[in-house]
Motif scaffolding. Structure first.
Motif, PDB file in Angstrom:
ATOM      1  N   LEU A  54       0.896  -1.156   0.051  1.00  0.00           N
ATOM      2  CA  LEU A  54      -0.086  -0.003   0.111  1.00  0.00           C
ATOM      3  C   LEU A  54       0.762   1.249  -0.004  1.00  0.00           C
ATOM      4  CD1 LEU A  54      -2.753  -0.940   2.434  1.00  0.00           C
ATOM      5  CD2 LEU A  54      -3.084  -0.556  -0.018  1.00  0.00           C
ATOM      6  N   LYS A  55       1.964   1.314   0.733  1.00  0.00           N
ATOM      7  CA  LYS A  55       2.766   2.467   0.886  1.00  0.00           C
ATOM      8  C   LYS A  55       3.549   2.714  -0.458  1.00  0.00           C
ATOM      9  CE  LYS A  55       4.100   2.042   5.814  1.00  0.00           C
ATOM     10  NZ  LYS A  55       4.940   1.828   6.685  1.00  0.00           N
ATOM     11  N   SER A  56       3.894   1.532  -1.083  1.00  0.00           N
ATOM     12  CA  SER A  56       4.577   1.715  -2.527  1.00  0.00           C
ATOM     13  C   SER A  56       3.696   2.273  -3.351  1.00  0.00           C
ATOM     14  CB  SER A  56       5.096   0.248  -2.798  1.00  0.00           C
ATOM     15  OG  SER A  56       4.118  -0.651  -3.250  1.00  0.00           O
ATOM     16  N   TYR A  57       2.298   2.232  -3.342  1.00  0.00           N
ATOM     17  CA  TYR A  57       1.383   2.782  -4.289  1.00  0.00           C
ATOM     18  C   TYR A  57       0.766   4.094  -3.832  1.00  0.00           C
ATOM     19  CZ  TYR A  57       1.382  -0.982  -7.346  1.00  0.00           C
ATOM     20  OH  TYR A  57       1.695  -2.206  -8.225  1.00  0.00           O
ATOM     21  N   MET A 206      13.236  -1.582   2.143  1.00  0.00           N
ATOM     22  CA  MET A 206      12.666  -1.177   1.042  1.00  0.00           C
ATOM     23  C   MET A 206      12.436  -2.072  -0.005  1.00  0.00           C
ATOM     24  SD  MET A 206      15.516   1.291  -0.602  1.00  0.00           S
ATOM     25  CE  MET A 206      15.799   2.240   0.671  1.00  0.00           C
ATOM     26  N   PHE A 207      13.460  -3.181   0.158  1.00  0.00           N
ATOM     27  CA  PHE A 207      13.538  -4.480  -0.534  1.00  0.00           C
ATOM     28  C   PHE A 207      12.422  -5.575  -0.248  1.00  0.00           C
ATOM     29  CE2 PHE A 207      17.790  -2.116  -0.822  1.00  0.00           C
ATOM     30  CZ  PHE A 207      17.371  -1.709  -2.234  1.00  0.00           C
ATOM     31  N   ILE A 208      11.647  -5.259   0.810  1.00  0.00           N
ATOM     32  CA  ILE A 208      11.066  -6.386   1.546  1.00  0.00           C
ATOM     33  C   ILE A 208      10.417  -7.237   0.669  1.00  0.00           C
ATOM     34  CG2 ILE A 208       8.837  -5.006   1.827  1.00  0.00           C
ATOM     35  CD1 ILE A 208       8.646  -6.136   4.791  1.00  0.00           C
ATOM     36  N   GLY A 209       9.862  -6.936  -0.698  1.00  0.00           N
ATOM     37  CA  GLY A 209       9.120  -7.883  -1.559  1.00  0.00           C
ATOM     38  C   GLY A 209      10.190  -8.587  -2.205  1.00  0.00           C
ATOM     39  N   TYR A 210      11.519  -8.751  -2.157  1.00  0.00           N
ATOM     40  CA  TYR A 210      12.410  -9.396  -2.777  1.00  0.00           C
ATOM     41  C   TYR A 210      12.460 -10.741  -2.124  1.00  0.00           C
ATOM     42  CZ  TYR A 210      14.187  -5.616  -5.654  1.00  0.00           C
ATOM     43  OH  TYR A 210      14.160  -4.560  -6.707  1.00  0.00           O
ATOM     44  N   ALA A 267      19.595  -2.818  -7.237  1.00  0.00           N
ATOM     45  CA  ALA A 267      18.359  -3.231  -6.641  1.00  0.00           C
ATOM     46  C   ALA A 267      17.179  -2.259  -6.594  1.00  0.00           C
ATOM     47  CB  ALA A 267      18.368  -3.719  -5.349  1.00  0.00           C
ATOM     48  N   LEU A 268      17.361  -0.818  -6.614  1.00  0.00           N
ATOM     49  CA  LEU A 268      16.371   0.042  -6.413  1.00  0.00           C
ATOM     50  C   LEU A 268      16.072   0.351  -7.850  1.00  0.00           C
ATOM     51  CD1 LEU A 268      17.735   2.760  -3.998  1.00  0.00           C
ATOM     52  CD2 LEU A 268      15.659   1.673  -3.848  1.00  0.00           C
ATOM     53  N   GLU A 269      16.766   0.189  -8.912  1.00  0.00           N
ATOM     54  CA  GLU A 269      16.536   0.478 -10.409  1.00  0.00           C
ATOM     55  C   GLU A 269      15.552  -0.608 -10.669  1.00  0.00           C
ATOM     56  OE1 GLU A 269      20.233   0.298 -12.445  1.00  0.00           O
ATOM     57  OE2 GLU A 269      21.037   2.186 -11.790  1.00  0.00           O
ATOM     58  N   LYS A 270      16.028  -1.924 -10.160  1.00  0.00           N
ATOM     59  CA  LYS A 270      14.897  -3.217 -10.570  1.00  0.00           C
ATOM     60  C   LYS A 270      13.878  -3.017 -10.069  1.00  0.00           C
ATOM     61  CE  LYS A 270      14.556  -8.174  -9.751  1.00  0.00           C
ATOM     62  NZ  LYS A 270      15.513  -9.432  -9.170  1.00  0.00           N
ATOM     63  N   LEU A 271      13.786  -2.314  -8.750  1.00  0.00           N
ATOM     64  CA  LEU A 271      12.385  -2.234  -7.934  1.00  0.00           C
ATOM     65  C   LEU A 271      11.802  -0.713  -8.780  1.00  0.00           C
ATOM     66  CD1 LEU A 271      10.985  -2.634  -5.429  1.00  0.00           C
ATOM     67  CD2 LEU A 271      11.937  -0.894  -4.171  1.00  0.00           C
ATOM     68  N   SER A 272      12.314  -0.245  -9.183  1.00  0.00           N
ATOM     69  CA  SER A 272      11.537   0.931  -9.948  1.00  0.00           C
ATOM     70  C   SER A 272      10.985   0.396 -11.390  1.00  0.00           C
ATOM     71  CB  SER A 272      12.529   2.077 -10.568  1.00  0.00           C
ATOM     72  OG  SER A 272      13.033   2.645  -9.308  1.00  0.00           O
ATOM     73  N   MET A 273      11.741  -0.628 -11.991  1.00  0.00           N
ATOM     74  CA  MET A 273      11.043  -1.011 -13.253  1.00  0.00           C
ATOM     75  C   MET A 273      10.095  -1.987 -12.970  1.00  0.00           C
ATOM     76  SD  MET A 273      12.968  -0.076 -15.669  1.00  0.00           S
ATOM     77  CE  MET A 273      12.083  -1.028 -16.930  1.00  0.00           C
ATOM     78  N   MET A 274      10.023  -2.490 -11.584  1.00  0.00           N
ATOM     79  CA  MET A 274       8.788  -3.240 -11.331  1.00  0.00           C
ATOM     80  C   MET A 274       7.589  -2.436 -11.295  1.00  0.00           C
ATOM     81  SD  MET A 274      10.883  -5.877  -8.438  1.00  0.00           S
ATOM     82  CE  MET A 274       9.091  -6.334  -7.662  1.00  0.00           C
ATOM     83  N   HIS A 275       7.747  -1.441 -10.584  1.00  0.00           N
ATOM     84  CA  HIS A 275       6.533  -0.642 -10.267  1.00  0.00           C
ATOM     85  C   HIS A 275       6.304   0.225 -11.543  1.00  0.00           C
ATOM     86  CE1 HIS A 275       6.788  -0.861  -5.982  1.00  0.00           C
ATOM     87  NE2 HIS A 275       7.895  -0.207  -5.639  1.00  0.00           N
ATOM     88  N   PHE A 276       7.066   0.336 -12.565  1.00  0.00           N
ATOM     89  CA  PHE A 276       6.698   0.797 -13.933  1.00  0.00           C
ATOM     90  C   PHE A 276       6.028  -0.068 -14.653  1.00  0.00           C
ATOM     91  CE2 PHE A 276      10.097   4.280 -13.530  1.00  0.00           C
ATOM     92  CZ  PHE A 276       9.346   5.211 -13.494  1.00  0.00           C
ATOM     93  N   GLU A 277       6.277  -1.305 -14.495  1.00  0.00           N
ATOM     94  CA  GLU A 277       5.403  -2.698 -15.109  1.00  0.00           C
ATOM     95  C   GLU A 277       4.297  -2.790 -14.743  1.00  0.00           C
ATOM     96  OE1 GLU A 277       5.071  -5.664 -17.840  1.00  0.00           O
ATOM     97  OE2 GLU A 277       6.676  -4.135 -17.814  1.00  0.00           O
ATOM     98  N   ARG A 278       4.233  -2.626 -13.209  1.00  0.00           N
ATOM     99  CA  ARG A 278       2.746  -2.763 -12.791  1.00  0.00           C
ATOM    100  C   ARG A 278       1.773  -1.630 -13.323  1.00  0.00           C
ATOM    101  NH1 ARG A 278       5.053  -3.166  -6.665  1.00  0.00           N
ATOM    102  NH2 ARG A 278       5.662  -5.249  -6.705  1.00  0.00           N
ATOM    103  N   ILE A 279       2.313  -0.312 -13.539  1.00  0.00           N
ATOM    104  CA  ILE A 279       1.714   0.593 -13.738  1.00  0.00           C
ATOM    105  C   ILE A 279       1.063   0.530 -15.298  1.00  0.00           C
ATOM    106  CG2 ILE A 279       1.684   3.223 -14.369  1.00  0.00           C
ATOM    107  CD1 ILE A 279       3.653   3.603 -11.787  1.00  0.00           C
TER     108      ILE A 279
END
Length: 296
Positions: A54-57, A206-210, A267-279
């Motif tokens: 929820l926080k990440s969104y 911040m990487f808790i989903g990994y 790892a943050l770059e990968k996290l950002s790409m994951m969020h962009f993919e969801r969007i």
């Protein structure tokens, strides 16, 4: 007393593209977002995981209230994956046709004990060695089985069993003890115990989903050096972490610090790409007004 949203909160939440409906005593997320939320929650079923997503969104969990989060957690546990967004509970059970018992037994993954169908000891032992680095869902798929047709409750019970496995404790090998004694993020490493410093959990949150092995790798710790009980304990502690490190910086040489920062950036770059993919996946379902709100 149940959460009641103020007019200001209603106005703010109604602007979110992920909120379908909001009233003083009720909040409903869109079907697309509930699917996203479930897919993240199933990786580590807990209220902490729901808060993290929820926080990440962009949601303020203190505004939503703990009752809303607990209700989401309870609904996922009881009914599994959201269906078509309808509010009829009966549709949830009929949305996915489960494998029948005979098919599961023929697969070799399940056995029948009395009137109960359960995972075979062979599959459970294999899962114990690979979990949580390899999810139960992924292991089932490797056998050609659809996890949703196997059933969430069976998978959830196996996860609980693996995380509370009553087998004799596997020792940490002497090489690993030597390797991690003195590591900047390691508090203690013996044949029986492995403890990480508070700063590890602060910097990992911040990487808790990994997967836990991927998180450990950011800090140059090889998860395969440790028994599954150790990695499960680290993951659980990270999920429940409340940020209690007093902002003390880990003491280490500059070269090591630079390597860790480099790993974190990747790892943050990968996290950002994951969020962009969801969007990207949910954009086609949004109205022009919702897209405009999301870009503001």
């Amino acid at each position: 007393m149940a959460k009641r949203f103020t007019n200001e909160e209603i106005e703010l939440l109604s602007k979110s593209p992920y909120v379908k409906n909001i009233r003083q005593n009720r909040l409903t997320f869109t079907y697309k977002f509930r699917c996203i939320l479930y897919d993240e929650w199933i990786k580590q079923p807990s209220t902490s995981q729901i808060r993290s997503v929820l926080k990440s969104y962009g949601f303020d969990c203190s505004m939503l209230g703990k009752d809303v989060i607990k209700k989401i957690n309870g609904t996922f546990k009881r009914y599994g994956h959201p269906t078509n967004g309808k509010n009829k509970v009966s549709r949830k059970h009929d949305s996915i046709e489960k494998y029948d018992n005979e098919f599961l037994i023929d697969s070799g993954i399940f056995v029948k004990t009395g009137s109960i169908i359960r995972f075979s000891s062979e599959f459970t032992d294999k899962a114990y060695k690979e979990y949580p680095s390899v999810s139960i869902e992924a292991q089932l798929e490797s056998y050609g089985l659809d996890p949703e047709k196997v059933g969430y409750h069976r998978i959830y019970r196996l996860k609980q069993k693996l995380e509370n496995q009553g087998k004799p404790k596997e020792k940490i090998c002497a090489d690993a003890v030597d390797k991690y004694t003195g590591h900047p993020y390691v508090q203690r490493c013996t044949s029986n115990h492995f403890t990480l410093k508070k700063q590890f959990y602060d910097e990992s949150l911040m990487f808790i989903g990994y997967p836990v092995d991927e998180i450990l790798g950011i800090f140059e710790i090889d998860g395969s050096d440790f028994p599954i009980r150790v990695r499960n304990k680290i993951k659980k502690q990270l999920i429940s972490w409340n940020g209690d490190s007093d902002d003390i910086v880990v003491e280490c040489d500059q070269v090591f610090r630079c390597r860790i920062q480099h790993n974190r950036m990747r790892a943050l770059e990968k996290l950002s790409m994951m969020h962009f993919e969801r969007i990207r996946k949910i954009l086609p379902s949004l109205t022009p007004e919702q897209k405009k709100v999301g870009l503001v």
